[in-house]
Design a protein around this motif. Structure first.
Motif, PDB file in Angstrom:
ATOM      1  N   TYR A   1      34.443  -9.280  85.854  1.00  0.00           N
ATOM      2  CA  TYR A   1      35.015  -9.605  84.907  1.00  0.00           C
ATOM      3  C   TYR A   1      35.870  -8.465  83.634  1.00  0.00           C
ATOM      4  O   TYR A   1      35.565  -8.798  82.437  1.00  0.00           O
TER       5      TYR A   1
ATOM      6  N   ASP B   1      42.033 -16.711  81.006  1.00  0.00           N
ATOM      7  CA  ASP B   1      41.562 -15.300  82.294  1.00  0.00           C
ATOM      8  C   ASP B   1      42.457 -15.290  82.296  1.00  0.00           C
ATOM      9  O   ASP B   1      43.552 -14.626  81.781  1.00  0.00           O
ATOM     10  N   GLU B   2      41.356 -13.604  82.462  1.00  0.00           N
ATOM     11  CA  GLU B   2      42.374 -11.733  82.747  1.00  0.00           C
ATOM     12  C   GLU B   2      43.373 -11.451  83.818  1.00  0.00           C
ATOM     13  O   GLU B   2      42.623 -11.967  84.802  1.00  0.00           O
TER      14      GLU B   2
ATOM     15  N   LYS C   1      47.628 -16.790  82.374  1.00  0.00           N
ATOM     16  CA  LYS C   1      46.566 -16.663  81.656  1.00  0.00           C
ATOM     17  C   LYS C   1      45.344 -17.858  81.723  1.00  0.00           C
ATOM     18  O   LYS C   1      45.398 -18.688  81.765  1.00  0.00           O
TER      19      LYS C   1
ATOM     20  N   GLU D   1      37.600  -9.596  80.736  1.00  0.00           N
ATOM     21  CA  GLU D   1      36.919 -10.981  80.440  1.00  0.00           C
ATOM     22  C   GLU D   1      37.757 -11.294  79.089  1.00  0.00           C
ATOM     23  O   GLU D   1      37.211 -12.281  78.265  1.00  0.00           O
TER      24      GLU D   1
ATOM     25  N   ARG E   1      42.116 -14.278  89.703  1.00  0.00           N
ATOM     26  CA  ARG E   1      42.110 -12.317  88.418  1.00  0.00           C
ATOM     27  C   ARG E   1      43.692 -12.071  89.213  1.00  0.00           C
ATOM     28  O   ARG E   1      44.355 -11.689  88.635  1.00  0.00           O
TER      29      ARG E   1
END
Lengths: 269, 241
Positions: free
Chosen positions: A217, A250-251, B180, A223, A155
């Motif tokens: 998260y 995914d953030e 992402k 997330e 991240r």
């Protein structure tokens, strides 16, 4: 060397290209002077510096700051896995093989980032250690921390990609190098998660776990987010579950979020 | 595309059309003022941007940011089609957990495909490439080993493709979205590799042992590797240019 055509073409894909230069007037005045002096040979160098200014550092966060931030996380990870190996609780065979491989990569990332910062005439971060008092006594919890660190790394790199657009060291794109580290962290995260009998990707429910995992998260974009670039992912095509929509992306975490005491910041000695 | 909501705030940059005609006029105003000086610079230029004629059946991914998005869309179409087949006709020797996970992977890839389609149609109307026809004749979908070997090829290639194309994106918001997605592809790659041989998720065959770097490949090289799996001829020569 046709600066006008280059700029025109850039304006097609980047409407703000002229806004990126210090001031249009200055740019063309300098161009004019360069031409008047007959220093045509210098034109390519001038244009290169112009574009370096426009695209090299488009934000207030300098490239070296970003690299040192990445280096801090890599040092933290490296020290954590060293402590994990030293604690001697990793089962022999596949688990030891995996932890040793991951440690090898984190050490390689530390060296690569240290060398890069040095080459860019910056001062590389050193001496970052995983907080001894936070190091878990049992193997299962060590693995949970490893997952927290790896998913944080994924991240964190993602959050800085925009600050490296156009950043070059010699002929190397620093953005590409960061991406090449980023996907390795994702591979590590996937493997550690499966060692813990978790899905290799991040399900929506993980955003509600207790610490140390849960905070990893969350953040400004959790997330379990299903909105990407204004698109509600669950409504695409024939429709998707909120969990699949969340797991497919995914953030990011911002630098402030990663270094917050509830996340990696709280694990640094 | 009624299911697409227009964005604001953080996503405003993404929502901007790729081809904005603004500022051209003011640009030429300045250009005119220094025409005398710049004529000297112009004298060395060549006109080489005429499109070469291509085979009528060739799909060009295009140039600039939209070229990169089309490139990603092409790869996601391929992956989504592959996993849709894996899901529809799962190998007899897949375990229940594996079947469940590949159903999830199929959803992720279909989402990526649909997302790019929606984003390109919104931000660059008329620039999207056609639907591609996958060619999976070399894959035995009844055999776990054949499916896993192909999945490994696609996932590692996908990661290397995104890693190599990120630098061509000029719009930060597109780069963030690509970021992402690529880490999810890397998670898929690690999962598939571990199914083939536990511990191979990031072994020396894919990660450089000295630098700890994953692979990055240029668009033309990726398309060359993916071409056998796509019926249409793909031209990636202008991606990012």
């Amino acid at each position: 060397m046709n600066i006008l055509r280059i700029i025109e073409q850039l304006s097609e894909v980047d409407a703000d290209v002229l806004g990126r230069f210090d001031s249009r007037r200055t740019v063309f005045k300098t161009l004019g002077n360069t031409a008047k002096m007959g220093a045509l040979a210098a034109a390519p160098a001038f244009v290169a510096s112009l574009f370096q200014k426009a695209y090299g550092q488009t934000t207030s966060t300098s490239v070296i700051d970003v690299l040192n931030y990445a280096l801090t996380l890599e040092l933290l990870e490296e020290d954590f896995y060293k402590k994990m190996v030293a604690a001697g609780q990793v089962p022999a065979g596949a688990p030891q093989g995996a932890i040793n491989l991951i440690l090898k990569h984190e050490s390689a990332h530390v060296k690569l980032l240290t060398d890069t910062v040095t080459a860019l005439k910056g001062t590389p971060k050193t001496g970052v250690k995983f907080k001894s008092s936070a190091f878990p006594a049992d193997y299962a919890t060590q693995l949970a921390y490893a997952q927290a660190l790896e998913d944080t790394g994924v991240r964190a790199y993602k959050g800085q990609a925009g600050n490296l657009i156009g950043a070059m060291a010699g002929t190397t794109s620093l953005l590409q190098v960061a991406l090449q580290i980023h996907s390795v962290e994702a591979r590590h995260a996937a493997h550690i998660r499966t060692m813990r009998m978790q899905a290799p990707w991040i399900p929506a429910a993980d955003s509600n776990l207790p610490a140390p995992l849960g905070p990893v998260y969350t953040g400004a974009t959790r997330e379990d987010n299903v909105m990407q670039a204004g698109v509600d992912v669950t409504k695409l095509g024939a429709g998707y579950s909120a969990n699949d929509a969340a797991a497919a992306f995914d953030e990011i975490l911002t630098m402030a979020e990663v270094t917050d005491s509830s996340r990696a910041g709280g694990l640094i000695q | 595309m009624s299911n697409i909501t227009k964005s604001g705030g953080d996503d405003a940059e993404f929502a901007k059309p790729l081809y904005t005609p603004i500022k051209r006029r003011s640009f030429f105003m300045y250009a005119g003022a220094t025409a005398g000086a710049t004529a000297l610079l112009l004298s060395g230029c060549d006109d080489d941007d005429n499109n070469n004629s291509m085979d009528p059946g060739t799909v060009s991914l295009g140039s600039g940011d939209v070229g990169v998005l089309n490139y990603a869309y092409a790869l996601e179409q391929l992956e989504a089609a592959f996993y849709a087949q894996v899901k529809a006709t799962p190998a007899a020797d897949f375990s229940a957990v594996e079947k469940d996970y590949f159903t999830q992977v199929a959803a992720h890839e279909a989402i990526h495909r649909d997302f790019f389609k929606a984003a390109i149609n919104r931000d660059a109307p008329g620039k999207i490439i056609q639907d591609l026809t996958p060619v999976f004749t070399g894959v035995d979908f009844t055999k776990r080993a054949s499916v896993l070997a192909t999945a490994k090829t696609f996932e590692d290639l996908g990661v290397a493709a995104y890693n190599g194309a990120g630098k061509y994106l000029k719009t930060a918001a597109y780069l963030v979205v690509a970021g992402k997605i690529v880490s999810v592809e890397a998670r898929h790659a690690a999962y598939v590799r571990d199914l083939i041989a536990n511990g191979s998720f990031a072994d020396d065959s894919i990660i450089d042992a000295a630098t700890g770097l994953d692979k990055a490949m240029e668009p033309v090289d990726v398309i060359s590797a993916a071409q056998p799996f796509i019926q249409q001829k793909i031209d990636a020569s202008s991606v990012g240019k």
